[in-house]
Design a protein around this motif. Structure first.
Motif, PDB file in Angstrom:
ATOM      1  N   CYS A 106     -21.279  89.711  81.611  1.00  0.00           N
ATOM      2  CA  CYS A 106     -20.186  88.977  81.007  1.00  0.00           C
ATOM      3  C   CYS A 106     -20.528  88.748  79.545  1.00  0.00           C
ATOM      4  O   CYS A 106     -21.687  88.559  79.203  1.00  0.00           O
ATOM      5  CB  CYS A 106     -20.009  87.604  81.665  1.00  0.00           C
ATOM      6  N   ALA A 107     -19.517  88.744  78.711  1.00  0.00           N
ATOM      7  CA  ALA A 107     -19.712  88.441  77.297  1.00  0.00           C
ATOM      8  C   ALA A 107     -18.539  87.603  76.831  1.00  0.00           C
ATOM      9  O   ALA A 107     -17.406  87.789  77.293  1.00  0.00           O
ATOM     10  CB  ALA A 107     -19.807  89.729  76.485  1.00  0.00           C
ATOM     11  N   LYS A 108     -18.827  86.663  75.944  1.00  0.00           N
ATOM     12  CA  LYS A 108     -17.779  85.786  75.432  1.00  0.00           C
ATOM     13  C   LYS A 108     -18.135  85.359  74.022  1.00  0.00           C
ATOM     14  O   LYS A 108     -19.308  85.096  73.732  1.00  0.00           O
ATOM     15  CB  LYS A 108     -17.644  84.569  76.338  1.00  0.00           C
ATOM     16  N   GLN A 109     -17.148  85.312  73.164  1.00  0.00           N
ATOM     17  CA  GLN A 109     -17.339  84.765  71.831  1.00  0.00           C
ATOM     18  C   GLN A 109     -16.756  83.362  71.829  1.00  0.00           C
ATOM     19  O   GLN A 109     -15.637  83.154  72.280  1.00  0.00           O
ATOM     20  CB  GLN A 109     -16.637  85.624  70.786  1.00  0.00           C
ATOM     21  N   VAL A 110     -17.537  82.414  71.345  1.00  0.00           N
ATOM     22  CA  VAL A 110     -17.085  81.025  71.274  1.00  0.00           C
ATOM     23  C   VAL A 110     -17.224  80.540  69.847  1.00  0.00           C
ATOM     24  O   VAL A 110     -18.111  80.975  69.116  1.00  0.00           O
ATOM     25  CB  VAL A 110     -17.867  80.104  72.251  1.00  0.00           C
ATOM     26  N   SER A 111     -16.334  79.659  69.443  1.00  0.00           N
ATOM     27  CA  SER A 111     -16.424  79.091  68.108  1.00  0.00           C
ATOM     28  C   SER A 111     -15.941  77.654  68.128  1.00  0.00           C
ATOM     29  O   SER A 111     -15.146  77.260  68.991  1.00  0.00           O
ATOM     30  CB  SER A 111     -15.604  79.912  67.119  1.00  0.00           C
ATOM     31  N   GLY A 112     -16.450  76.903  67.206  1.00  0.00           N
ATOM     32  CA  GLY A 112     -16.082  75.515  67.084  1.00  0.00           C
ATOM     33  C   GLY A 112     -15.037  75.339  66.001  1.00  0.00           C
ATOM     34  O   GLY A 112     -14.682  76.275  65.288  1.00  0.00           O
ATOM     35  N   PRO A 113     -14.547  74.114  65.834  1.00  0.00           N
ATOM     36  CA  PRO A 113     -13.551  73.854  64.786  1.00  0.00           C
ATOM     37  C   PRO A 113     -14.177  73.991  63.403  1.00  0.00           C
ATOM     38  O   PRO A 113     -15.372  73.772  63.238  1.00  0.00           O
ATOM     39  CB  PRO A 113     -13.131  72.408  65.061  1.00  0.00           C
ATOM     40  N   THR A 114     -13.349  74.372  62.456  1.00  0.00           N
ATOM     41  CA  THR A 114     -13.859  74.535  61.085  1.00  0.00           C
ATOM     42  C   THR A 114     -13.609  73.288  60.268  1.00  0.00           C
ATOM     43  O   THR A 114     -12.850  72.439  60.569  1.00  0.00           O
ATOM     44  CB  THR A 114     -13.196  75.726  60.391  1.00  0.00           C
TER      45      THR A 114
ATOM     46  N   GLY B 183     -17.739  74.655  62.527  1.00  0.00           N
ATOM     47  CA  GLY B 183     -17.792  75.893  61.765  1.00  0.00           C
ATOM     48  C   GLY B 183     -18.665  76.960  62.389  1.00  0.00           C
ATOM     49  O   GLY B 183     -19.055  77.911  61.715  1.00  0.00           O
ATOM     50  N   ALA B 184     -18.979  76.847  63.664  1.00  0.00           N
ATOM     51  CA  ALA B 184     -19.902  77.759  64.331  1.00  0.00           C
ATOM     52  C   ALA B 184     -19.172  78.908  65.012  1.00  0.00           C
ATOM     53  O   ALA B 184     -18.014  78.792  65.397  1.00  0.00           O
ATOM     54  CB  ALA B 184     -20.708  76.988  65.377  1.00  0.00           C
ATOM     55  N   ALA B 185     -19.893  80.009  65.188  1.00  0.00           N
ATOM     56  CA  ALA B 185     -19.403  81.163  65.950  1.00  0.00           C
ATOM     57  C   ALA B 185     -20.601  81.784  66.663  1.00  0.00           C
ATOM     58  O   ALA B 185     -21.629  82.055  66.033  1.00  0.00           O
ATOM     59  CB  ALA B 185     -18.744  82.175  65.030  1.00  0.00           C
ATOM     60  N   TYR B 186     -20.483  81.971  67.972  1.00  0.00           N
ATOM     61  CA  TYR B 186     -21.586  82.472  68.782  1.00  0.00           C
ATOM     62  C   TYR B 186     -21.117  83.590  69.707  1.00  0.00           C
ATOM     63  O   TYR B 186     -19.980  83.589  70.178  1.00  0.00           O
ATOM     64  CB  TYR B 186     -22.173  81.357  69.659  1.00  0.00           C
ATOM     65  N   ASP B 187     -22.030  84.515  69.984  1.00  0.00           N
ATOM     66  CA  ASP B 187     -21.836  85.532  71.010  1.00  0.00           C
ATOM     67  C   ASP B 187     -22.699  85.129  72.193  1.00  0.00           C
ATOM     68  O   ASP B 187     -23.912  84.923  72.040  1.00  0.00           O
ATOM     69  CB  ASP B 187     -22.268  86.914  70.507  1.00  0.00           C
ATOM     70  N   VAL B 188     -22.089  85.031  73.366  1.00  0.00           N
ATOM     71  CA  VAL B 188     -22.809  84.656  74.578  1.00  0.00           C
ATOM     72  C   VAL B 188     -22.751  85.846  75.530  1.00  0.00           C
ATOM     73  O   VAL B 188     -21.671  86.381  75.800  1.00  0.00           O
ATOM     74  CB  VAL B 188     -22.171  83.417  75.256  1.00  0.00           C
ATOM     75  N   LYS B 189     -23.921  86.260  76.027  1.00  0.00           N
ATOM     76  CA  LYS B 189     -24.006  87.409  76.932  1.00  0.00           C
ATOM     77  C   LYS B 189     -24.785  87.012  78.171  1.00  0.00           C
ATOM     78  O   LYS B 189     -25.826  86.374  78.076  1.00  0.00           O
ATOM     79  CB  LYS B 189     -24.677  88.592  76.245  1.00  0.00           C
TER      80      LYS B 189
END
Length: 133
Positions: A125-133, A107-113
């Motif tokens: 570089c920027a990326k949004q990553v998320s895990g399964p809910t 259930g996670a959501a992160y912004d990686v820069k």
């Protein structure tokens, strides 16, 4: 060449210099900078209940510099705010791994820069990553 033609030529040359300088410090797309002498990438993979993150730097010639990487967002146990940086050295065919991080996935959501600076060149570089809910 008339005085007006000289001014136009000088203005055109100045505009091209600004465009070239902007290209040198370009900001990458969603997943990373994939062109130029200095490039970056943020790899991510879900393994079990964790998201594994690995920022990378690629170079067309041997180069050294500094980087900062940040991860922020909401995870299964609350919010995350990670920031780290340091120095790196990369060369053709030998990308620099800037470390590995693990954050909660469910259930996670992160912004990686990621920001990389080598001499007068910088890429982000920027990326949004998320895990399964």
């Amino acid at each position: 060449m008339t005085r007006l033609d000289k001014r136009t030529a000088a203005a055109s040359a100045a505009l091209l210099a600004v465009i070239a300088a902007g290209a040198t410090g370009a900001t990458a797309g969603k997943d990373g900078s994939n062109s130029g002498p200095l490039r970056c990438e943020i790899r991510d993979a879900i393994e079990g209940d964790a998201i594994l993150l690995e920022p990378l730097v690629y170079a067309d010639k041997t180069i050294s510099g500094t980087y900062t990487v940040s991860v922020s967002g909401d995870g299964p146990s609350g919010s995350a705010n990670i920031r780290q940086g340091g120095t790196f050295e990369a060369s053709p065919g030998n990308p620099a791994s800037l470390g590995r991080m693990s954050v909660g996935a469910n259930g996670a959501a992160y912004d990686v820069k990621l920001k990389v600076i080598a001499g007068s060149t910088s890429v982000s570089c920027a990326k949004q990553v998320s895990g399964p809910t």
